[in-house]
Design a protein around this motif. Structure first.
Motif, PDB file in Angstrom:
ATOM      1  N   ARG A   8      -4.077  -0.473  -3.647  1.00 16.02           N
ATOM      2  CA  ARG A   8      -4.889  -1.319  -2.774  1.00 16.02           C
ATOM      3  C   ARG A   8      -5.262  -2.661  -3.412  1.00 16.02           C
ATOM      4  O   ARG A   8      -5.783  -3.547  -2.739  1.00 16.02           O
ATOM      5  CB  ARG A   8      -6.146  -0.573  -2.353  1.00 16.02           C
ATOM      6  CG  ARG A   8      -5.910   0.536  -1.373  1.00 16.02           C
ATOM      7  CD  ARG A   8      -5.457   0.018  -0.039  1.00 16.02           C
ATOM      8  NE  ARG A   8      -6.555  -0.591   0.714  1.00 16.02           N
ATOM      9  CZ  ARG A   8      -6.396  -1.234   1.862  1.00 16.02           C
ATOM     10  NH1 ARG A   8      -5.187  -1.406   2.367  1.00 16.02           N
ATOM     11  NH2 ARG A   8      -7.436  -1.737   2.497  1.00 16.02           N
ATOM     12  N   SER A  23       3.704   6.921  -1.531  1.00 17.53           N
ATOM     13  CA  SER A  23       2.809   8.079  -1.589  1.00 17.53           C
ATOM     14  C   SER A  23       3.542   9.386  -1.357  1.00 17.53           C
ATOM     15  O   SER A  23       3.077  10.451  -1.787  1.00 17.53           O
ATOM     16  CB  SER A  23       1.692   7.928  -0.550  1.00 17.53           C
ATOM     17  OG  SER A  23       2.216   7.882   0.759  1.00 17.53           O
ATOM     18  N   PHE A  68       0.765   4.195   1.131  1.00 18.45           N
ATOM     19  CA  PHE A  68       0.883   5.088   2.282  1.00 18.45           C
ATOM     20  C   PHE A  68       1.485   4.413   3.506  1.00 18.45           C
ATOM     21  O   PHE A  68       1.621   5.048   4.552  1.00 18.45           O
ATOM     22  CB  PHE A  68      -0.501   5.628   2.656  1.00 18.45           C
ATOM     23  CG  PHE A  68      -1.539   4.548   2.782  1.00 18.45           C
ATOM     24  CD1 PHE A  68      -1.662   3.803   3.942  1.00 18.45           C
ATOM     25  CD2 PHE A  68      -2.382   4.258   1.715  1.00 18.45           C
ATOM     26  CE1 PHE A  68      -2.601   2.797   4.049  1.00 18.45           C
ATOM     27  CE2 PHE A  68      -3.335   3.253   1.808  1.00 18.45           C
ATOM     28  CZ  PHE A  68      -3.434   2.518   2.984  1.00 18.45           C
ATOM     29  N   MET A  87      -3.464   4.339  -4.356  1.00 18.34           N
ATOM     30  CA  MET A  87      -3.108   3.794  -3.047  1.00 18.34           C
ATOM     31  C   MET A  87      -2.456   2.401  -3.134  1.00 18.34           C
ATOM     32  O   MET A  87      -1.980   1.885  -2.127  1.00 18.34           O
ATOM     33  CB  MET A  87      -4.366   3.681  -2.170  1.00 18.34           C
ATOM     34  CG  MET A  87      -4.903   4.988  -1.643  1.00 18.34           C
ATOM     35  SD  MET A  87      -6.384   4.663  -0.615  1.00 18.34           S
ATOM     36  CE  MET A  87      -6.605   6.256   0.165  1.00 18.34           C
ATOM     37  N   PHE A 140      -4.885  12.030   5.364  1.00 17.65           N
ATOM     38  CA  PHE A 140      -3.593  11.568   4.848  1.00 17.65           C
ATOM     39  C   PHE A 140      -2.443  12.402   5.410  1.00 17.65           C
ATOM     40  O   PHE A 140      -2.528  13.623   5.498  1.00 17.65           O
ATOM     41  CB  PHE A 140      -3.580  11.644   3.324  1.00 17.65           C
ATOM     42  CG  PHE A 140      -2.232  11.374   2.725  1.00 17.65           C
ATOM     43  CD1 PHE A 140      -1.754  10.087   2.611  1.00 17.65           C
ATOM     44  CD2 PHE A 140      -1.416  12.434   2.310  1.00 17.65           C
ATOM     45  CE1 PHE A 140      -0.499   9.838   2.079  1.00 17.65           C
ATOM     46  CE2 PHE A 140      -0.165  12.189   1.779  1.00 17.65           C
ATOM     47  CZ  PHE A 140       0.296  10.891   1.658  1.00 17.65           C
ATOM     48  N   GLN A 181     -10.193   2.064   3.215  1.00 15.60           N
ATOM     49  CA  GLN A 181      -9.402   3.255   2.861  1.00 15.60           C
ATOM     50  C   GLN A 181     -10.121   4.214   1.914  1.00 15.60           C
ATOM     51  O   GLN A 181     -10.084   5.413   2.115  1.00 15.60           O
ATOM     52  CB  GLN A 181      -8.036   2.871   2.297  1.00 15.60           C
ATOM     53  CG  GLN A 181      -7.240   1.918   3.170  1.00 15.60           C
ATOM     54  CD  GLN A 181      -7.006   2.417   4.584  1.00 15.60           C
ATOM     55  OE1 GLN A 181      -7.151   3.584   4.873  1.00 15.60           O
ATOM     56  NE2 GLN A 181      -6.653   1.508   5.470  1.00 15.60           N
ATOM     57  N   CYS A 198       0.840  -1.194   0.000  1.00 16.47           N
ATOM     58  CA  CYS A 198       0.000   0.000   0.000  1.00 16.47           C
ATOM     59  C   CYS A 198       0.880   1.252   0.000  1.00 16.47           C
ATOM     60  O   CYS A 198       1.873   1.329   0.732  1.00 16.47           O
ATOM     61  CB  CYS A 198      -0.919  -0.004   1.215  1.00 16.47           C
ATOM     62  SG  CYS A 198      -2.062  -1.401   1.261  1.00 16.47           S
ATOM     63  N   PHE A 204      -5.985  11.883   0.224  1.00 14.60           N
ATOM     64  CA  PHE A 204      -4.837  11.214  -0.409  1.00 14.60           C
ATOM     65  C   PHE A 204      -4.415  12.028  -1.626  1.00 14.60           C
ATOM     66  O   PHE A 204      -5.260  12.637  -2.299  1.00 14.60           O
ATOM     67  CB  PHE A 204      -5.226   9.789  -0.819  1.00 14.60           C
ATOM     68  CG  PHE A 204      -4.060   8.941  -1.234  1.00 14.60           C
ATOM     69  CD1 PHE A 204      -3.220   8.398  -0.273  1.00 14.60           C
ATOM     70  CD2 PHE A 204      -3.790   8.697  -2.568  1.00 14.60           C
ATOM     71  CE1 PHE A 204      -2.134   7.617  -0.646  1.00 14.60           C
ATOM     72  CE2 PHE A 204      -2.707   7.927  -2.949  1.00 14.60           C
ATOM     73  CZ  PHE A 204      -1.872   7.384  -1.981  1.00 14.60           C
TER      74      PHE A 204
END
Length: 466
Positions: free
Chosen positions: A301, A368, A187, A299, A360, A289, A185, A332
């Motif tokens: 994901r 990220s 982040f 992201m 975020f 998320q 992911c 984000f």
């Protein structure tokens, strides 16, 4: 013979920060220290040792960890504390920076050197008793003990969590079923801090669960960075359903609660096991998320809106009385106003019983942090607050729907100074993150599971009578 004074028992204070997975590590270290002859005390002032198990996941958690370290070092400087040892994720992440920022630290222990806590303490004892001296340096003419760092690579299989000194409520225990994470992911820094995913064997987990039950635990809360991935690193199939069936057979337990389920690898077998379990609560914590496909892709994901919507439908259809908790992120990089409105509409329509929102924050070293489209802090926070207001109305309405109905509740503790009043939780309430039930009754004890009738709703909490 001359009278010999008994040697005073050595004491330690434990400051455990961060997530339940870190708490399990804290309890394991506390258990090892107690077997070494140390006694856990509630306050660090006057103790021999302060052990600070830090969190390094997000910025304000790192700030909290550094503040705790600073407070312990101030006690040490005043002669009210002998040693300060720092462990956990921040130690793993920033060991050099911590040694430089806090020259008064005595030991720094990485995540996977957790079980070396006794060796760390023995080094300190040897160094101060005139035996094997610890390395020292001079700063401004003042000799300082150089902190000795202990770090190890990720353990495969994961370290055992047996022999813990639990610091939770006596009837509640967290059970860590795996370590690390294989997700990428954008982040998240957990894979860098905790290594790749590594499942414990089912037999190891069952042995730990039986130990916890024998120690008085009535509610087991299963945790990992990604619980639905459990077992996939050991073979070609997810094994969470098999593990749950085994745990469900431990007669001394009352409740089994599931946390941190990634929205992949949720199989029909798993749903059948949860729905048919005697002790498995219909409570699933599934961090989503976001819901917009473009944001989810940025992201990293690995799941989109369509699959998420289908999963939520399956869960509601297959598990009766289901309570869903999720976590969402606002602001984000690149999130547009339209994409945020899509998220708001999703929350309003899906009506999660429990929901948390984070705005975020840049995480150094994560993907990220390199993305364009960064949003101003006030925008990120405003979107977070708006989403929480939407969810507040949903939660309050859901709570109000329970008035006049019955539900089982686990008694956690007495309300101080009020005879016959207790604080409890229902199946919808995980410790520390969800609401409470204020119960009146006679002769109740912590750990009792009692049938209650809800008589009122008070915001996020319920009021009930036995």
């Amino acid at each position: 013979m001359p009278h010999k004074e008994p040697t005073p028992q050595r004491t330690f204070a434990l400051i455990s920060l961060g997530c339940p997975k870190n708490l399990v590590d804290s309890e394991r270290m506390a258990g090892l220290l107690e077997r070494e002859g140390y006694r856990l005390v509630a306050e660090p002032e006057g103790a021999d040792l302060a052990l600070v198990n830090t969190c390094g996941f997000i910025d304000y958690a790192r700030q909290e960890s550094r503040q705790a370290i600073e407070e312990m070092l101030q006690l040490k400087q005043r002669g009210r504390l002998r040693w300060v040892i720092v462990a956990g994720c921040l130690a793993e992440r920033d060991k050099e920076a911590l040694a430089e920022q806090f020259p008064g630290l005595d030991q720094i222990i990485g995540v996977f050197a957790r079980d070396d806590i006794v060796e760390a303490v023995r080094r300190l004892e040897d160094g101060t008793k005139g035996g094997r001296h610890l390395p020292s340096r001079t700063e401004g003419g003042i000799a300082r003990i150089e902190p000795v760092s202990i770090f190890r690579p990720p353990a495969v299989p994961p370290l055992s969590d047996a022999g813990r000194r639990r610091i939770t409520l006596p009837h509640v225990a967290y059970l860590k079923i795996a370590e690390g994470c294989n997700r990428s992911c954008a982040f998240c820094s957990i894979p860098r801090l905790r290594g790749p995913y590594a499942s414990k064997s089912i037999e190891q987990i069952i042995a730990e669960a039986e130990e916890l039950a024998a120690d008085g635990a009535k509610e087991l809360i299963l945790v990992a960075q990604d619980t639905t991935f459990y077992g996939l690193d050991l073979g070609d199939r997810a094994m969470l359903a098999e593990l749950l069936r085994r745990l469900d057979g431990i007669e001394a337990l009352g409740w089994i609660r599931l946390m941190y389920l990634y929205p992949m690898h949720i199989t029909d077998e798993l749903l059948e096991t949860i729905a048919g379990g005697r002790r498995i609560l219909p409570y699933l914590d599934i961090p989503l998320q976001h819901i917009n496909d473009e944001v989810l892709q940025r992201m990293r994901r690995r799941i989109g809106r369509d699959d998420t919507e289908k999963l939520l439908d399956r869960l509601r259809e297959r598990i009766g009385s289901l309570v869903l908790r999720t976590t969402l992120m606002t602001g984000f990089p690149g999130e547009t106003e339209e994409q945020f409105e899509e998220l708001v509409e999703f929350v309003e329509r899906r009506r999660f019983e429990r929901l948390g929102v984070f705005d975020f924050r840049d995480e150094p070293g994560t993907f990220s942090a390199e993305l364009d489209g960064s949003l101003p802090e006030d925008v990120r926070i405003a979107r977070r607050d708006r989403l929480m207001r939407v969810q507040q109305a949903i939660t309050f309405e859901w709570n109000a729907s329970w008035v006049g109905k019955r539900l089982p509740a686990m008694i956690d503790r007495r309300v101080p100074g009020q005879e016959g009043a207790y604080i409890a939780r229902g199946h919808a309430d995980a410790p520390e993150v969800d609401g409470l039930i204020y119960v009146t009754g006679e002769g109740l004890q912590p750990g009792n599971i009692v049938d209650c009738e809800v008589v009122a709703a008070d915001g996020y909490d319920l009021i009930a009578v036995v």
